[in-house]
Design an enzyme around this catalytic site. Structure first.
Site, short mmCIF file in Angstrom:
data_model
loop_
_atom_site.label_atom_id
_atom_site.label_comp_id
_atom_site.label_asym_id
_atom_site.label_seq_id
_atom_site.Cartn_x
_atom_site.Cartn_y
_atom_site.Cartn_z
CE LYS A 1 -3.95 -2.15 2.02
NZ LYS A 1 -4.98 -1.92 3.41
CB ILE A 2 3.62 2.29 2.07
CG1 ILE A 2 2.97 2.36 3.53
CG2 ILE A 2 4.76 3.77 1.98
CD1 ILE A 2 3.57 2.18 4.69
CG ASP B 1 6.73 -6.48 -3.58
OD1 ASP B 1 7.11 -7.59 -3.23
OD2 ASP B 1 5.86 -5.69 -3.34
CB CYS C 1 10.43 -4.13 1.26
SG CYS C 1 12.06 -3.61 1.34
N PRO C 2 8.98 -4.72 3.96
CG PRO C 2 7.83 -6.73 4.28
CD PRO C 2 8.16 -5.65 3.44
CB THR D 1 9.84 5.94 4.71
OG1 THR D 1 9.26 5.51 3.54
CG2 THR D 1 10.31 7.62 4.52
CB SER D 2 10.72 0.52 4.75
OG SER D 2 10.01 -0.39 5.23
NE ARG D 3 9.41 -1.58 10.91
CZ ARG D 3 8.32 -0.67 10.72
NH1 ARG D 3 8.77 0.28 10.39
NH2 ARG D 3 7.19 -1.25 10.98
CG ASP E 1 10.74 8.92 8.99
OD1 ASP E 1 10.99 9.90 9.58
OD2 ASP E 1 9.63 8.37 9.17
CD GLU F 1 13.94 4.12 13.73
OE1 GLU F 1 13.93 5.19 13.29
OE2 GLU F 1 13.50 2.96 13.32
CG HIS G 1 10.18 5.93 13.15
ND1 HIS G 1 10.72 4.79 13.17
CD2 HIS G 1 8.83 5.43 12.72
CE1 HIS G 1 9.85 3.69 12.80
NE2 HIS G 1 8.67 4.20 12.64
#
Length: 329
Positions: free
Chosen positions: A155-156, A175, A205-206, A232-234, A258, A263, A295
């Site tokens: 979705k993101i 993906d 992605c996760p 901006t994910s992980r 982010d 962090e 974040h």
């Protein structure tokens, strides 16, 4: 139903309090402290704990939660890599998350970071405040006509693809699962092709075993010179030492983060009076073409409302024994 909220900020209390009027049978307690091994015993007497992405929900923490009588865990975030799912399963403790609170909020922040490092907005702001109106060091490039590489098109990632498409960019993506909602204007390619062709690479992605340190010395070497990288994910998708090596080698036009590996002690905290000795964060901040935010990609009023609504709905799913895709299996 009694729920204890860990690491709750003022905005958490406000957004959840608005929604709690619809859940008169749910009793909550808001704590400032984070959920860790050392604080888990505060959950004694509660049916559930509610935590954010920075919580340390390791096996030992879950052991204590189980002893305290906690039946399920509510995550007011999408990520769940901080939860020891094997231990939770052992005790029959269910885990619920908020998988899609506001894809646009995170995607818009990703584009904001890309634009900021491209047009050097962080430097321009400081220069003008010091009455320096020269354009030295502020040269950017047009995004229109350039290639955006989206890694992860859930979705993101799909929202980011639509934004980039609106800028007149060519969209390529990588993906495991292709998203039919964006295939009209998106070409799926291999990871190596994306790295080689993209002017802007945005990570969506996760964090899993196969995506840990996805961006490393080898993958960075395959990127175009002068590429812009946004995450901006992980944080752990990027191997920070290799990123710093690439920045020093002038591989990147700009980097917008982010999230980053170090962090956890910084997220949502005011450390302005501290000296960050031996800190990876400090090293990253020393580069003029790197911009870091705390974040905050999720941080819009719409997203907070959606997080509160979904989290409280997850309580109902648990109470009623209903199946929901929000449960982490």
């Amino acid at each position: 139903m009694k729920v204890i909220f860990f690491d709750s900020k003022t905005y958490d209390k406000e957004s959840f309090t608005k929604e709690l009027v619809n859940y008169p049978d749910v009793e909550v307690k808001f704590l400032r402290t984070e959920l860790t091994v050392n604080t888990a015993e505060l959950a004694h007497g509660y049916d559930a704990v509610c935590a954010f992405v920075s919580a340390d929900i390791c096996g030992e923490t879950i052991d204590i939660l189980h002893e305290c009588g906690v039946k399920f865990i509510l995550l007011r975030c999408a990520g769940f890599n901080n939860v020891d799912m094997d231990t939770a399963k052992k005790y029959g403790i269910k885990v619920y998350r908020v998988p899609g609170y506001s894809p646009e909020a995170v995607a818009e922040h990703a584009m904001a970071l890309a634009l900021a490092v491209n047009r050097h907005l962080h430097k321009a702001y400081v220069k003008v405040r010091e009455n320096d109106f020269s354009l030295n060091g502020l040269m950017g490039m047009n995004f229109h006509g350039k290639t955006a590489g989206i890694i992860g098109t859930g979705k993101i990632g799909a929202a980011m693809a639509r934004i980039c498409h609106g800028f007149g960019m060519k969209i390529i993506a990588y993906d495991v699962f292709e998203n039919p909602a964006i295939k009209e204007f998106t070409t799926y390619v291999t990871l190596n092709e994306l790295l080689a062709q993209s002017d802007l690479i945005s990570l969506h992605c996760p964090l899993m075993d196969n995506t840990y340190h996805l961006i490393n010395r080898e993958t960075i070497s395959k990127m175009k010179d002068g590429v812009i990288l946004v995450n901006t994910s992980r944080g752990a998708l990027v191997k920070t030492d290799d990123l710093i090596e690439g920045i020093r080698a002038h591989k990147f036009f700009g980097v917008g983060l982010d999230v980053y590996e170090e962090e956890t002690p910084n997220v949502f905290e005011d450390r302005s009076d501290e000296i960050l000795e031996h800190s990876v964060t400090a090293r990253l901040l020393s580069f003029p073409n790197v911009m870091i935010t705390s974040h905050q990609g999720f941080f819009t009023s719409e997203a907070l409302a959606a997080i509160a609504q979904t989290t409280l709905q997850n309580i109902r799913f648990y109470e009623n024994g209903e199946e929901t895709p929000n449960e982490v299996k």
